[in-house]
Scaffold this motif. Structure first.
Motif, PDB file in Angstrom:
ATOM      1  N   GLU A  37      45.541  39.948  41.015  1.00  0.00           N
ATOM      2  CA  GLU A  37      45.517  38.711  40.229  1.00  0.00           C
ATOM      3  C   GLU A  37      46.713  38.610  39.291  1.00  0.00           C
ATOM      4  OE1 GLU A  37      41.816  38.971  38.231  1.00  0.00           O
ATOM      5  OE2 GLU A  37      40.630  38.275  39.941  1.00  0.00           O
ATOM      6  N   THR A  38      47.143  37.376  39.092  1.00  0.00           N
ATOM      7  CA  THR A  38      48.165  37.120  38.082  1.00  0.00           C
ATOM      8  C   THR A  38      47.503  37.190  36.717  1.00  0.00           C
ATOM      9  OG1 THR A  38      49.297  35.641  39.593  1.00  0.00           O
ATOM     10  CG2 THR A  38      49.871  35.457  37.262  1.00  0.00           C
ATOM     11  N   PRO A  39      48.100  37.918  35.762  1.00  0.00           N
ATOM     12  CA  PRO A  39      47.495  38.012  34.425  1.00  0.00           C
ATOM     13  C   PRO A  39      47.209  36.635  33.845  1.00  0.00           C
ATOM     14  CG  PRO A  39      49.311  39.538  34.622  1.00  0.00           C
ATOM     15  CD  PRO A  39      49.349  38.674  35.864  1.00  0.00           C
ATOM     16  N   ALA A  40      46.023  36.444  33.354  1.00  0.00           N
ATOM     17  CA  ALA A  40      45.620  35.152  32.787  1.00  0.00           C
ATOM     18  C   ALA A  40      45.281  35.335  31.320  1.00  0.00           C
ATOM     19  CB  ALA A  40      44.412  34.597  33.547  1.00  0.00           C
ATOM     20  N   ALA A  41      45.260  34.237  30.618  1.00  0.00           N
ATOM     21  CA  ALA A  41      44.928  34.281  29.195  1.00  0.00           C
ATOM     22  C   ALA A  41      43.471  34.686  29.035  1.00  0.00           C
ATOM     23  CB  ALA A  41      45.176  32.914  28.571  1.00  0.00           C
ATOM     24  N   GLY A  42      43.203  35.395  27.952  1.00  0.00           N
ATOM     25  CA  GLY A  42      41.830  35.821  27.672  1.00  0.00           C
ATOM     26  C   GLY A  42      41.505  37.147  28.319  1.00  0.00           C
ATOM     27  N   LYS A  43      40.459  37.766  27.832  1.00  0.00           N
ATOM     28  CA  LYS A  43      40.061  39.072  28.331  1.00  0.00           C
ATOM     29  C   LYS A  43      39.170  38.928  29.560  1.00  0.00           C
ATOM     30  CE  LYS A  43      40.291  41.929  24.187  1.00  0.00           C
ATOM     31  NZ  LYS A  43      39.547  42.864  23.309  1.00  0.00           N
ATOM     32  N   LYS A  44      39.407  39.789  30.534  1.00  0.00           N
ATOM     33  CA  LYS A  44      38.561  39.822  31.713  1.00  0.00           C
ATOM     34  C   LYS A  44      37.420  40.804  31.482  1.00  0.00           C
ATOM     35  CE  LYS A  44      42.446  38.848  34.775  1.00  0.00           C
ATOM     36  NZ  LYS A  44      43.329  39.379  35.830  1.00  0.00           N
ATOM     37  N   LYS A  45      36.315  40.526  32.122  1.00  0.00           N
ATOM     38  CA  LYS A  45      35.148  41.393  31.954  1.00  0.00           C
ATOM     39  C   LYS A  45      35.453  42.771  32.516  1.00  0.00           C
ATOM     40  CE  LYS A  45      30.171  41.579  32.802  1.00  0.00           C
ATOM     41  NZ  LYS A  45      28.985  40.856  33.246  1.00  0.00           N
ATOM     42  N   ARG A  46      35.088  43.800  31.758  1.00  0.00           N
ATOM     43  CA  ARG A  46      35.337  45.177  32.182  1.00  0.00           C
ATOM     44  C   ARG A  46      34.081  46.040  32.162  1.00  0.00           C
ATOM     45  NH1 ARG A  46      38.202  48.013  29.022  1.00  0.00           N
ATOM     46  NH2 ARG A  46      38.498  46.628  27.258  1.00  0.00           N
ATOM     47  N   LEU A  47      33.031  45.545  31.535  1.00  0.00           N
ATOM     48  CA  LEU A  47      31.793  46.306  31.417  1.00  0.00           C
ATOM     49  C   LEU A  47      30.709  45.603  32.229  1.00  0.00           C
ATOM     50  CD1 LEU A  47      30.468  48.746  30.020  1.00  0.00           C
ATOM     51  CD2 LEU A  47      29.885  47.244  28.130  1.00  0.00           C
ATOM     52  N   PHE A  48      30.176  46.297  33.234  1.00  0.00           N
ATOM     53  CA  PHE A  48      29.223  45.705  34.154  1.00  0.00           C
ATOM     54  C   PHE A  48      27.914  46.485  34.164  1.00  0.00           C
ATOM     55  CE2 PHE A  48      33.528  45.016  35.782  1.00  0.00           C
ATOM     56  CZ  PHE A  48      33.555  43.640  35.962  1.00  0.00           C
ATOM     57  N   ASP A  49      26.867  45.849  34.709  1.00  0.00           N
ATOM     58  CA  ASP A  49      25.602  46.539  34.944  1.00  0.00           C
ATOM     59  C   ASP A  49      25.148  46.238  36.366  1.00  0.00           C
ATOM     60  OD1 ASP A  49      24.545  43.955  34.891  1.00  0.00           O
ATOM     61  OD2 ASP A  49      23.789  44.151  32.834  1.00  0.00           O
ATOM     62  N   MET A  50      23.963  46.707  36.722  1.00  0.00           N
ATOM     63  CA  MET A  50      23.510  46.521  38.098  1.00  0.00           C
ATOM     64  C   MET A  50      23.164  45.072  38.422  1.00  0.00           C
ATOM     65  SD  MET A  50      23.834  49.142  40.006  1.00  0.00           S
ATOM     66  CE  MET A  50      22.768  48.792  41.414  1.00  0.00           C
ATOM     67  N   ILE A  51      22.917  44.266  37.418  1.00  0.00           N
ATOM     68  CA  ILE A  51      22.725  42.830  37.674  1.00  0.00           C
ATOM     69  C   ILE A  51      24.009  42.228  38.228  1.00  0.00           C
ATOM     70  CG2 ILE A  51      22.230  40.581  36.622  1.00  0.00           C
ATOM     71  CD1 ILE A  51      19.792  42.368  36.845  1.00  0.00           C
ATOM     72  N   ASP A  52      25.159  42.632  37.680  1.00  0.00           N
ATOM     73  CA  ASP A  52      26.444  42.167  38.204  1.00  0.00           C
ATOM     74  C   ASP A  52      26.627  42.599  39.654  1.00  0.00           C
ATOM     75  OD1 ASP A  52      27.595  40.975  35.737  1.00  0.00           O
ATOM     76  OD2 ASP A  52      27.535  43.033  34.993  1.00  0.00           O
ATOM     77  N   VAL A  53      26.210  43.823  39.964  1.00  0.00           N
ATOM     78  CA  VAL A  53      26.316  44.318  41.344  1.00  0.00           C
ATOM     79  C   VAL A  53      25.416  43.494  42.263  1.00  0.00           C
ATOM     80  CG1 VAL A  53      26.031  46.318  42.856  1.00  0.00           C
ATOM     81  CG2 VAL A  53      26.882  46.635  40.519  1.00  0.00           C
ATOM     82  N   LEU A  54      24.203  43.212  41.815  1.00  0.00           N
ATOM     83  CA  LEU A  54      23.291  42.397  42.613  1.00  0.00           C
ATOM     84  C   LEU A  54      23.856  41.003  42.866  1.00  0.00           C
ATOM     85  CD1 LEU A  54      19.835  43.298  41.024  1.00  0.00           C
ATOM     86  CD2 LEU A  54      20.481  43.666  43.401  1.00  0.00           C
ATOM     87  N   LYS A  55      24.389  40.387  41.811  1.00  0.00           N
ATOM     88  CA  LYS A  55      24.922  39.021  41.921  1.00  0.00           C
ATOM     89  C   LYS A  55      26.142  38.950  42.824  1.00  0.00           C
ATOM     90  CE  LYS A  55      23.236  37.145  37.534  1.00  0.00           C
ATOM     91  NZ  LYS A  55      23.623  36.636  36.192  1.00  0.00           N
ATOM     92  N   SER A  56      26.872  40.049  42.933  1.00  0.00           N
ATOM     93  CA  SER A  56      28.081  40.057  43.763  1.00  0.00           C
ATOM     94  C   SER A  56      27.769  39.911  45.238  1.00  0.00           C
ATOM     95  CB  SER A  56      28.870  41.354  43.535  1.00  0.00           C
ATOM     96  OG  SER A  56      28.242  42.453  44.203  1.00  0.00           O
ATOM     97  N   GLY A  57      26.555  40.319  45.624  1.00  0.00           N
ATOM     98  CA  GLY A  57      26.180  40.258  47.030  1.00  0.00           C
ATOM     99  C   GLY A  57      26.772  41.364  47.871  1.00  0.00           C
TER     100      GLY A  57
END
Length: 318
Positions: free
Chosen positions: A295-315
């Motif tokens: 990815e091209t660096p974008a303004a603002g912070k990208k999410k770096r801390l995840f949990d298993m809900i994020d893994v589930l939502k990713s499919g």
């Protein structure tokens, strides 16, 4: 003249491009997770962090892994060596941590110093300190008290009910009992999380102490005789073959006059369900790291801390 337009689409990171540093070997959970990662096509680093009592190399998932005591200068050297090797080979490195509660934060700080993203399956550590180690760094992590995606999905449903229907069980008494193998030292992190949600179903506006008190009241079973006979009916009986690795939880809600009772149970024999979810989390994290590099660096912070809900939502599940 007809021109042929060729469009090249970047494919998702292949499991074969991922190297897992399996910290917590030769523990049973570490071995189970190593095997799960190998089944998914990921490879193991040839070194891993372990406790003081272990030193001999171990053969796991067709790899000979050297064990290095965590918290030592040798651990720093080992981590630096694994990072350099993966960089040279163009591989994505993910550490998986199934050590012991007191090692969780020091290990997380080690990962931060070397910029290594990690999946933390160890429970009982200082969650706030673990999160700070990521948020103050430049790497990523999946931190979750339970890696079994099916249980996490169930937990998400309970969280939804607590948010949407607070106080639906007003006046009901909550009782919780959990049983794990005798080597599990702490109260189940999953039980703590589910209890925190159930408190809101019992009281639409619980005070700060309500969840703390409910968690403190969780009954914890670690002795084989009680597990085998089902804790006087409060638990399903644990098979003898599962005594060394199981998770039996019963959550009960009883009306004030004892005329109505609801129970929620989840019983797990063995460790495979957690190991498969951990492998999902490792691959999820590796693909997020690969995405960030593209990815091209974008303004603002990208999410770096995840949990298993994020893994589930990713499919991105096996």
């Amino acid at each position: 003249m007809m021109m042929l337009l060729v469009v090249v689409v970047a494919s998702a990171l292949a499991p074969s491009d991922v190297v897992v540093m399996m910290n917590g070997l030769p523990g049973k959970m570490g071995i189970e997770v190593a095997d799960a990662c190998a089944r998914r096509g990921m490879s193991l680093a040839e070194v891993a962090l372990t406790g003081k009592e272990e030193s001999a190399p171990i053969e796991v998932a067709s790899t000979t892994v050297k064990l290095v005591e965590a918290g030592t200068p040798e651990a720093e050297e080992a981590m630096a060596s694994v990072v350099a090797s993966c960089d040279e080979l163009g591989k994505t490195l993910v550490a998986i941590d199934y050590t012991v509660p007191e090692a969780a934060v020091p290990n997380a700080e080690l990962y931060a110093r070397h910029g290594v993203s990690f999946v933390m399956g160890t429970t009982g550590g200082d969650r706030a300190a673990l999160e700070r180690s990521v948020l103050d760094g430049h790497h990523c992590a999946v931190i979750a008290p339970n890696m079994a995606k099916q249980i996490v999905a169930l937990q998400a449903a309970i969280d939804y009910a607590a948010t949407e229907f607070p106080g639906a069980f007003k006046g009901y008494k909550l009782d919780v009992i959990e049983s794990h193998q005798s080597t599990k030292l702490d109260t189940s992190g999953t039980a703590k999380a589910i209890v925190s949600a159930l408190v809101s179903l019992v009281d639409e506006a619980p005070d700060a102490a309500a969840a703390t008190d409910a968690i403190a009241a969780i009954s914890r079973v670690r002795d084989a005789p009680t597990q085998l006979e089902g804790a006087g009916g409060r638990l399903q009986r644990v098979p003898e073959t599962a005594l060394s690795g199981h998770a039996y939880h019963t959550y009960g809600l009883t009306s004030a006059d004892d005329s109505v009772r609801f129970e929620l149970r989840h019983n797990v024999n063995g460790r495979r369900v957690y190991a498969e979810g951990t492998a999902d989390a490792a691959l999820f994290l590796a693909r997020r790291l690969a995405q960030r590099q593209e990815e091209t660096p974008a303004a603002g912070k990208k999410k770096r801390l995840f949990d298993m809900i994020d893994v589930l939502k990713s499919g991105e599940l096996a």
